[in-house]
Design an enzyme around this catalytic site. Structure first.
Site, PDB file in Angstrom:
ATOM      1  N   GLN A   1     -61.924  27.125  49.194  1.00 14.32           N
ATOM      2  CA  GLN A   1     -62.587  27.336  47.907  1.00 14.32           C
ATOM      3  C   GLN A   1     -62.706  28.805  47.532  1.00 14.32           C
ATOM      4  O   GLN A   1     -63.262  29.143  46.498  1.00 14.32           O
ATOM      5  CB  GLN A   1     -63.960  26.666  47.877  1.00 14.32           C
ATOM      6  CG  GLN A   1     -65.033  27.325  48.724  1.00 14.32           C
ATOM      7  CD  GLN A   1     -66.275  26.461  48.815  1.00 14.32           C
ATOM      8  OE1 GLN A   1     -66.275  25.377  49.405  1.00 14.32           O
ATOM      9  NE2 GLN A   1     -67.347  26.912  48.206  1.00 14.32           N
TER      10      GLN A   1
ATOM     11  N   MET B   1     -72.801  26.759  53.286  1.00 13.87           N
ATOM     12  CA  MET B   1     -71.880  27.713  53.911  1.00 13.87           C
ATOM     13  C   MET B   1     -72.662  28.742  54.736  1.00 13.87           C
ATOM     14  O   MET B   1     -72.128  29.800  55.069  1.00 13.87           O
ATOM     15  CB  MET B   1     -71.029  28.404  52.854  1.00 13.87           C
ATOM     16  CG  MET B   1     -70.157  27.402  52.098  1.00 13.87           C
ATOM     17  SD  MET B   1     -68.690  28.108  51.374  1.00 13.87           S
ATOM     18  CE  MET B   1     -69.405  29.281  50.257  1.00 13.87           C
ATOM     19  N   GLY B   2     -73.918  28.435  55.058  1.00 20.83           N
ATOM     20  CA  GLY B   2     -74.702  29.325  55.910  1.00 20.83           C
ATOM     21  C   GLY B   2     -75.275  30.504  55.162  1.00 20.83           C
ATOM     22  O   GLY B   2     -75.333  30.506  53.930  1.00 20.83           O
TER      23      GLY B   2
ATOM     24  N   GLY C   1     -83.509  28.968  48.861  1.00 18.35           N
ATOM     25  CA  GLY C   1     -82.873  27.926  48.045  1.00 18.35           C
ATOM     26  C   GLY C   1     -82.360  26.812  48.945  1.00 18.35           C
ATOM     27  O   GLY C   1     -82.645  25.623  48.720  1.00 18.35           O
ATOM     28  N   HIS C   2     -81.618  27.185  49.990  1.00 11.49           N
ATOM     29  CA  HIS C   2     -81.120  26.187  50.944  1.00 11.49           C
ATOM     30  C   HIS C   2     -82.282  25.442  51.589  1.00 11.49           C
ATOM     31  O   HIS C   2     -82.252  24.224  51.741  1.00 11.49           O
ATOM     32  CB  HIS C   2     -80.324  26.861  52.077  1.00 11.49           C
ATOM     33  CG  HIS C   2     -79.072  27.559  51.635  1.00 11.49           C
ATOM     34  ND1 HIS C   2     -78.893  28.905  51.788  1.00 11.49           N
ATOM     35  CD2 HIS C   2     -77.926  27.097  51.082  1.00 11.49           C
ATOM     36  CE1 HIS C   2     -77.695  29.264  51.352  1.00 11.49           C
ATOM     37  NE2 HIS C   2     -77.085  28.178  50.918  1.00 11.49           N
TER      38      HIS C   2
ATOM     39  N   GLY D   1     -77.962  21.834  45.100  1.00  8.98           N
ATOM     40  CA  GLY D   1     -78.785  22.716  44.268  1.00  8.98           C
ATOM     41  C   GLY D   1     -78.261  22.828  42.842  1.00  8.98           C
ATOM     42  O   GLY D   1     -77.060  22.891  42.616  1.00  8.98           O
TER      43      GLY D   1
ATOM     44  N   SER E   1     -76.561  33.581  48.844  1.00  5.86           N
ATOM     45  CA  SER E   1     -76.118  34.259  50.067  1.00  5.86           C
ATOM     46  C   SER E   1     -75.465  35.596  49.721  1.00  5.86           C
ATOM     47  O   SER E   1     -75.524  36.546  50.504  1.00  5.86           O
ATOM     48  CB  SER E   1     -75.121  33.382  50.823  1.00  5.86           C
ATOM     49  OG  SER E   1     -75.697  32.119  51.060  1.00  5.86           O
ATOM     50  N   ARG E   2     -74.854  35.670  48.544  1.00  2.98           N
ATOM     51  CA  ARG E   2     -74.139  36.896  48.157  1.00  2.98           C
ATOM     52  C   ARG E   2     -75.083  38.028  47.750  1.00  2.98           C
ATOM     53  O   ARG E   2     -74.652  39.172  47.640  1.00  2.98           O
ATOM     54  CB  ARG E   2     -73.147  36.603  47.034  1.00  2.98           C
ATOM     55  CG  ARG E   2     -71.941  35.804  47.495  1.00  2.98           C
ATOM     56  CD  ARG E   2     -70.914  35.662  46.370  1.00  2.98           C
ATOM     57  NE  ARG E   2     -69.718  34.978  46.812  1.00  2.98           N
ATOM     58  CZ  ARG E   2     -69.566  33.655  46.794  1.00  2.98           C
ATOM     59  NH1 ARG E   2     -70.545  32.881  46.377  1.00  2.98           N
ATOM     60  NH2 ARG E   2     -68.429  33.107  47.200  1.00  2.98           N
TER      61      ARG E   2
ATOM     62  N   HIS F   1     -81.063  30.798  52.868  1.00  2.92           N
ATOM     63  CA  HIS F   1     -82.200  31.443  52.199  1.00  2.92           C
ATOM     64  C   HIS F   1     -83.123  30.343  51.679  1.00  2.92           C
ATOM     65  O   HIS F   1     -82.885  29.154  51.937  1.00  2.92           O
ATOM     66  CB  HIS F   1     -81.697  32.347  51.072  1.00  2.92           C
ATOM     67  CG  HIS F   1     -80.709  31.667  50.146  1.00  2.92           C
ATOM     68  ND1 HIS F   1     -81.057  30.574  49.373  1.00  2.92           N
ATOM     69  CD2 HIS F   1     -79.395  31.879  49.903  1.00  2.92           C
ATOM     70  CE1 HIS F   1     -80.006  30.182  48.676  1.00  2.92           C
ATOM     71  NE2 HIS F   1     -78.970  30.947  48.991  1.00  2.92           N
TER      72      HIS F   1
END
Ligand code: AMP
Length: 252
Positions: free
Chosen positions: A60, A29-30, A35-36, A146, A185-186, A33
């Site tokens: 979602q 979802m962009g 992790g992605h 992930g 991302s959050r 970071h």
């Protein structure tokens, strides 16, 4: 250079031109970071070509303000994809992904009702439906997911098996910041004070204490625990820190 693809038909054409080359797929979802990026790099290592997607999937999000505030950093994201060696970026829009207006929905009726599913009604219906669509469009041999989203990984793997889908779902390790906080991302939405406190979630989760003791400690530190439960040799947690909902899991 990463080639940006905005139309399904254009991707299908490109996919045909790749012939029998192997293709890895990483849906996101962009607000990318490390992790992605670890998922992208693994796909690049293991496949001839890698396709990433960025789509903030509205179905979602059970909380409209969560969707509204979801971070968007497309220029930076493209830079990261290029550095990781990703070949293609699929950037669809909502109309394209939901030509049926979300009349058709993929539902799992057991695991999806627990943990995050119990606290976010409809969340996993939205996740499974969009991932089914993206997997069908991508046509990849492998899709990299992930372990940060452990429940999501299990549900997507289960869906791919239940529907005899041709894509193998590959789990990838959870990547953490140096202080132990799982990349998300959050995290960008945490205030500076909350960001300082956030690593306690992982510290307490991996302390080896009893679950009720962990919950007490977290509450004392100002977290609001949604759930903290053991599931198949893992401990899963979701907790709010201020307005931001953090999730994590450890072996245990
Ligand atoms: P998202 O953009 O949050 O939908 O995540 C896209 C993919 O990246 C999912 O497979 C996530 O599980 C994965 N992911 C997100 N954060 C991490 C992390 N900290 N470590 C490993 N994978 C992650």
């Amino acid at each position: 250079m990463v080639k940006i693809v905005k139309e399904i038909a254009e991707w299908k054409e490109i996919k045909r031109s790749l012939g029998h080359s192997s293709l890895g797929f990483v849906p996101t979802m962009g607000a990318l970071h490390k992790g992605h990026v670890s998922l992208m790099e693994r796909s690049v290592r293991e496949n001839d070509y890698t396709l990433a997607s960025i789509f903030v999937n509205p179905t979602q999000f059970n909380d409209p303000s969560d969707l509204e505030n979801y971070p968007e950093t497309l220029t930076d994201d493209i830079k990261k994809l290029e550095e990781a060696g990703v070949d293609f970026l699929f950037l669809p829009n909502k109309e394209m992904m939901y030509p049926d207006g979300y009349r058709y929905i993929i539902t799992e009726n057991s695991l999806s009702r627990k943990f995050c599913g119990a606290h976010r009604p409809g969340h996993f219906d939205g996740v499974l439906s969009i991932v089914m669509k993206l997997l069908n469009i991508a046509g990849a041999g492998k899709c990299y997911m992930g372990e940060k989203d452990w429940q999501q990984y299990l549900l997507i793997k289960g869906m791919a098996e239940a529907f005899f889908m041709k894509t193998e779902i590959v789990p990838c390790p959870l990547i953490r910041e140096e202080d132990g906080l799982a990349y998300s991302s959050r995290n960008a939405l945490l205030t500076p004070d909350e960001r300082k406190k956030a690593p306690l979630l992982y510290q307490i989760l991996s302390s080896g204490k009893e679950l009720n003791e962990m919950e007490e400690l977290l509450n004392k530190e100002g977290f609001k625990v949604d759930y903290l439960e053991r599931f198949e040799e893992r401990i899963l947690i979701a907790a709010f820190l201020g307005k931001v909902r953090l999730i994590d899991n450890v072996q245990g």
